[in-house]
Design a protein around this motif. Sequence first.
Motif, PDB file in Angstrom:
ATOM      1  N   PRO A  72      80.428-111.877  58.411  1.00  0.00           N
ATOM      2  CA  PRO A  72      78.967-111.751  58.383  1.00  0.00           C
ATOM      3  C   PRO A  72      78.311-113.054  57.965  1.00  0.00           C
ATOM      4  O   PRO A  72      78.766-113.721  57.049  1.00  0.00           O
ATOM      5  N   VAL A  73      77.262-113.421  58.678  1.00  0.00           N
ATOM      6  CA  VAL A  73      76.522-114.633  58.387  1.00  0.00           C
ATOM      7  C   VAL A  73      75.056-114.242  58.287  1.00  0.00           C
ATOM      8  O   VAL A  73      74.554-113.486  59.113  1.00  0.00           O
ATOM      9  N   GLY A  74      74.385-114.723  57.289  1.00  0.00           N
ATOM     10  CA  GLY A  74      72.957-114.452  57.177  1.00  0.00           C
ATOM     11  C   GLY A  74      72.669-113.396  56.130  1.00  0.00           C
ATOM     12  O   GLY A  74      73.356-113.272  55.122  1.00  0.00           O
ATOM     13  N   ILE A  75      71.651-112.597  56.395  1.00  0.00           N
ATOM     14  CA  ILE A  75      71.169-111.609  55.445  1.00  0.00           C
ATOM     15  C   ILE A  75      72.049-110.365  55.494  1.00  0.00           C
ATOM     16  O   ILE A  75      72.348-109.849  56.560  1.00  0.00           O
ATOM     17  N   LYS A  76      72.448-109.894  54.327  1.00  0.00           N
ATOM     18  CA  LYS A  76      73.246-108.680  54.243  1.00  0.00           C
ATOM     19  C   LYS A  76      72.345-107.475  54.518  1.00  0.00           C
ATOM     20  O   LYS A  76      71.269-107.349  53.947  1.00  0.00           O
ATOM     21  N   GLU A  77      72.811-106.612  55.417  1.00  0.00           N
ATOM     22  CA  GLU A  77      72.036-105.414  55.723  1.00  0.00           C
ATOM     23  C   GLU A  77      72.174-104.400  54.597  1.00  0.00           C
ATOM     24  O   GLU A  77      73.250-104.212  54.060  1.00  0.00           O
ATOM     25  N   THR A  78      71.082-103.774  54.280  1.00  0.00           N
ATOM     26  CA  THR A  78      71.111-102.713  53.280  1.00  0.00           C
ATOM     27  C   THR A  78      70.675-101.422  53.941  1.00  0.00           C
ATOM     28  O   THR A  78      69.849-101.417  54.851  1.00  0.00           O
ATOM     29  N   THR A  79      71.240-100.339  53.501  1.00  0.00           N
ATOM     30  CA  THR A  79      70.841 -99.050  54.047  1.00  0.00           C
ATOM     31  C   THR A  79      69.810 -98.420  53.122  1.00  0.00           C
ATOM     32  O   THR A  79      69.830 -98.620  51.916  1.00  0.00           O
ATOM     33  N   LEU A  80      68.911 -97.681  53.711  1.00  0.00           N
ATOM     34  CA  LEU A  80      67.891 -97.002  52.929  1.00  0.00           C
ATOM     35  C   LEU A  80      68.489 -95.768  52.291  1.00  0.00           C
ATOM     36  O   LEU A  80      69.209 -95.011  52.934  1.00  0.00           O
ATOM     37  N   ASP A 147      62.771 -97.493  60.820  1.00  0.00           N
ATOM     38  CA  ASP A 147      62.170 -98.399  59.844  1.00  0.00           C
ATOM     39  C   ASP A 147      61.269 -99.401  60.559  1.00  0.00           C
ATOM     40  O   ASP A 147      61.057 -99.320  61.775  1.00  0.00           O
ATOM     41  N   GLN A 148      60.759-100.375  59.827  1.00  0.00           N
ATOM     42  CA  GLN A 148      59.796-101.324  60.404  1.00  0.00           C
ATOM     43  C   GLN A 148      60.412-102.245  61.447  1.00  0.00           C
ATOM     44  O   GLN A 148      59.708-102.836  62.252  1.00  0.00           O
ATOM     45  N   GLU A 149      61.754-102.350  61.476  1.00  0.00           N
ATOM     46  CA  GLU A 149      62.437-103.155  62.491  1.00  0.00           C
ATOM     47  C   GLU A 149      62.890-102.295  63.663  1.00  0.00           C
ATOM     48  O   GLU A 149      63.693-102.715  64.479  1.00  0.00           O
ATOM     49  N   ASN A 150      62.413-101.055  63.714  1.00  0.00           N
ATOM     50  CA  ASN A 150      62.723-100.076  64.762  1.00  0.00           C
ATOM     51  C   ASN A 150      64.200 -99.668  64.762  1.00  0.00           C
ATOM     52  O   ASN A 150      64.742 -99.299  65.786  1.00  0.00           O
ATOM     53  N   VAL A 153      66.794 -94.566  61.182  1.00  0.00           N
ATOM     54  CA  VAL A 153      67.179 -94.176  59.832  1.00  0.00           C
ATOM     55  C   VAL A 153      67.839 -92.804  59.872  1.00  0.00           C
ATOM     56  O   VAL A 153      68.890 -92.590  59.266  1.00  0.00           O
ATOM     57  N   GLN A 154      67.222 -91.871  60.607  1.00  0.00           N
ATOM     58  CA  GLN A 154      67.767 -90.524  60.729  1.00  0.00           C
ATOM     59  C   GLN A 154      67.207 -89.881  61.995  1.00  0.00           C
ATOM     60  O   GLN A 154      66.117 -90.225  62.458  1.00  0.00           O
ATOM     61  N   SER A 155      67.971 -88.941  62.553  1.00  0.00           N
ATOM     62  CA  SER A 155      67.565 -88.255  63.770  1.00  0.00           C
ATOM     63  C   SER A 155      67.650 -86.753  63.548  1.00  0.00           C
ATOM     64  O   SER A 155      68.564 -86.280  62.870  1.00  0.00           O
ATOM     65  N   PHE A 156      66.708 -86.013  64.123  1.00  0.00           N
ATOM     66  CA  PHE A 156      66.669 -84.556  63.993  1.00  0.00           C
ATOM     67  C   PHE A 156      66.590 -83.927  65.376  1.00  0.00           C
ATOM     68  O   PHE A 156      65.918 -84.437  66.253  1.00  0.00           O
ATOM     69  N   LYS A 157      67.263 -82.794  65.523  1.00  0.00           N
ATOM     70  CA  LYS A 157      67.148 -81.988  66.737  1.00  0.00           C
ATOM     71  C   LYS A 157      66.174 -80.857  66.416  1.00  0.00           C
ATOM     72  O   LYS A 157      66.357 -80.120  65.446  1.00  0.00           O
ATOM     73  N   ILE A 158      65.147 -80.688  67.252  1.00  0.00           N
ATOM     74  CA  ILE A 158      64.078 -79.723  66.996  1.00  0.00           C
ATOM     75  C   ILE A 158      64.062 -78.699  68.118  1.00  0.00           C
ATOM     76  O   ILE A 158      64.139 -79.052  69.295  1.00  0.00           O
TER      77      ILE A 158
END
Length: 161
Positions: A72-80, A147-150, A153-158
């Motif tokens: 990995p190079v650059g910014i470490k991804e974080t999960t919400l 999230d703001q970067e599209n 985060v989560q998906s729901f079936k309705i």
Amino acid sequence: MQNKRLKLGAVLLLGLGLTGLQAQTSVNAAGGKATGGGGTVAYSVGQVVYTSNKGSGGTIDQGVQHAYEIFPVGIKETTLNLSLTLFPNPTTESLILQINDNHNDKLSYQLFDMQGQELSKGDIVGQQTLINMSSLPTATYFLNVVDQENKKVQSFKIIKN
């Protein structure tokens, strides 16, 4: 006489098989053909034969599985760390999307039909967001929270009755 020929043939076949004759034998896991500006090359994964070819452009080792490492190079991804709840499901009129944890990230939702067509979208501005589905026909839908970067985060079936 025919019995002796049969025994002799069986002995020859067994003898050849036990001597290790494996001309052009290859047990491949995968393979294919790669084409680029420099030409075309056929390759296989799991090839038994090993050959190293050197030239002015570099070296290629055929028939060897090489390790592929990703650094990995650059910014470490974080999960919400969010807890999202969607109710009532099945619904007839509207849904409530509830965020059970505090968050500082800007989130939005996207509502899709079964063919992947986006029907509606909106921002999630508070702890509870009302999503109106009264004008939609009875069917199954998917709601993605992004999230703001599209990034999803989560998906729901309705299910709408």
